[in-house]
Design a protein around this motif. Sequence first.
Motif, PDB file in Angstrom:
ATOM      1  N   GLU A   1       0.843  -1.208   0.000  1.00 22.34           N
ATOM      2  CA  GLU A   1       0.000   0.000   0.000  1.00 22.34           C
ATOM      3  C   GLU A   1       0.877   1.256   0.000  1.00 22.34           C
ATOM      4  O   GLU A   1       0.641   2.197  -0.774  1.00 22.34           O
ATOM      5  CB  GLU A   1      -0.896  -0.014   1.251  1.00 22.34           C
ATOM      6  N   LEU A   2       1.915   1.238   0.829  1.00 20.82           N
ATOM      7  CA  LEU A   2       2.796   2.409   0.921  1.00 20.82           C
ATOM      8  C   LEU A   2       3.514   2.657  -0.400  1.00 20.82           C
ATOM      9  O   LEU A   2       3.623   3.802  -0.858  1.00 20.82           O
ATOM     10  CB  LEU A   2       3.821   2.213   2.058  1.00 20.82           C
ATOM     11  N   ALA A   3       3.965   1.562  -1.028  1.00 21.52           N
ATOM     12  CA  ALA A   3       4.652   1.705  -2.319  1.00 21.52           C
ATOM     13  C   ALA A   3       3.691   2.305  -3.345  1.00 21.52           C
ATOM     14  O   ALA A   3       4.059   3.201  -4.117  1.00 21.52           O
ATOM     15  CB  ALA A   3       5.182   0.346  -2.778  1.00 21.52           C
ATOM     16  N   GLY A   4       2.433   1.824  -3.322  1.00 22.07           N
ATOM     17  CA  GLY A   4       1.415   2.336  -4.251  1.00 22.07           C
ATOM     18  C   GLY A   4       1.161   3.823  -4.049  1.00 22.07           C
ATOM     19  O   GLY A   4       0.874   4.551  -5.002  1.00 22.07           O
ATOM     20  N   LEU A   5       1.280   4.268  -2.801  1.00 24.88           N
ATOM     21  CA  LEU A   5       1.038   5.686  -2.496  1.00 24.88           C
ATOM     22  C   LEU A   5       2.272   6.548  -2.751  1.00 24.88           C
ATOM     23  O   LEU A   5       2.242   7.771  -2.579  1.00 24.88           O
ATOM     24  CB  LEU A   5       0.647   5.839  -1.013  1.00 24.88           C
ATOM     25  N   GLY A   6       3.368   5.896  -3.098  1.00 26.10           N
ATOM     26  CA  GLY A   6       4.618   6.634  -3.327  1.00 26.10           C
ATOM     27  C   GLY A   6       5.278   7.089  -2.032  1.00 26.10           C
ATOM     28  O   GLY A   6       6.063   8.037  -2.025  1.00 26.10           O
ATOM     29  N   LEU A   7       4.977   6.389  -0.929  1.00 29.36           N
ATOM     30  CA  LEU A   7       5.602   6.749   0.350  1.00 29.36           C
ATOM     31  C   LEU A   7       6.803   5.839   0.616  1.00 29.36           C
ATOM     32  O   LEU A   7       6.793   4.650   0.260  1.00 29.36           O
ATOM     33  CB  LEU A   7       4.582   6.604   1.496  1.00 29.36           C
ATOM     34  N   ASP A   8       7.826   6.409   1.237  1.00 30.18           N
ATOM     35  CA  ASP A   8       9.028   5.617   1.544  1.00 30.18           C
ATOM     36  C   ASP A   8       8.967   5.093   2.970  1.00 30.18           C
ATOM     37  O   ASP A   8       8.402   5.740   3.854  1.00 30.18           O
ATOM     38  CB  ASP A   8      10.285   6.494   1.417  1.00 30.18           C
TER      39      ASP A   8
END
Length: 300
Positions: free
Chosen positions: A265-272
């Motif tokens: 989910e985080l990768a999909g949101l562009g969050l590191d």
Amino acid sequence: MAQVIEVSDLTKRYRDVRAVDGVTFTVQQDTIYGLLGRNGAGKTTLMSLITAQSLPTSGEVRVFGEHPYENPRVLSRMCFVRESQRYPDEAAPVHAMRAARLFFPHWDQDLADRLGEELRLPLKRRIRKLSRGQLSALGVVIGLASRAEITFFDEPYLGLDAVARQVFYDTLLADYAKHPRTIILSSHLIDEVAHLIERVMVIDQGHILMDEPADDLRDRAATIVGNRDLVEAFVSGREVIHSESLGRVLAATVLWRLSDADRAELAGLGLDVTPVSLQQLIVRTTQHADQAGVPEEVLS
Ligand SMILES: Nc1ncnc2c1ncn2[C@@H]1O[C@H](COP(=O)(O)OP(=O)(O)OP(=O)(O)O)[C@@H](O)[C@H]1O
């Protein structure tokens, strides 16, 4: 795994200070513990109680199933290395080592000789004339060469230079691999000793805040970095122990074990996602517990 120390409801009070405040825990055999905590947290007091160097106000300590107080069967199996160790006035390191050799049944003279040389310990100089680092080196030599079944190192690195500290860490790990035993290491240099520690025990104001395997602890938190709104939405309802923002970017450290689905989910949101070092985690959780005032609930 067998338990070598059992502490129940142990309290040590000095007038109005509860240096150790009703703690209960066990210590497992053949494990390296990091006993971590801020100045005045109660680390030295706790180690002094277990090694029978001071008496509790209330509660009980059992080591190898017995009371340690004035009990030579137990005391010869424990070694407590600390800065304030007293030696006879005229004694030199060579004398201290001779005494240790008589006291500790598993003493390894070769290890003591080798380590003394590596740490450049002046064997024949009077101990009261040693520098702070040399005094620490003597403690490290005695602590490791004793091969005691339980060894306590209370901030053993004080005054040791970087090379000497590395020699200590390397020797500890190599010797522990060959001769497993229980080691309890108190330290402020958490990241420096993080790779040695198998189990973390954090003490604060006389209470045990954490007692768990170091690997579990490392997985317990993560820092999420990226767009403020997205980070806030992700961490909403979770325990945030620290956050820092710069413009629209927010870095929030959250007490949360990230699942594979969370990571996707985080990768999909562009969050590191960045890992939290043991030191950061302990500093943040201790500060957070201070603010929340409910350490056990926050940290367990
Ligand atoms: N003999 C004593 N008399 C009065 N208070 C004491 C005594 N020994 C320790 N204390 C107090 O008990 C508390 C715990 O002290 P302790 O030395 O165990 O902490 P510590 O975690 O080892 O600290 P540091 O990391 O600074 O060495 C502190 O508030 C300290 O001031």
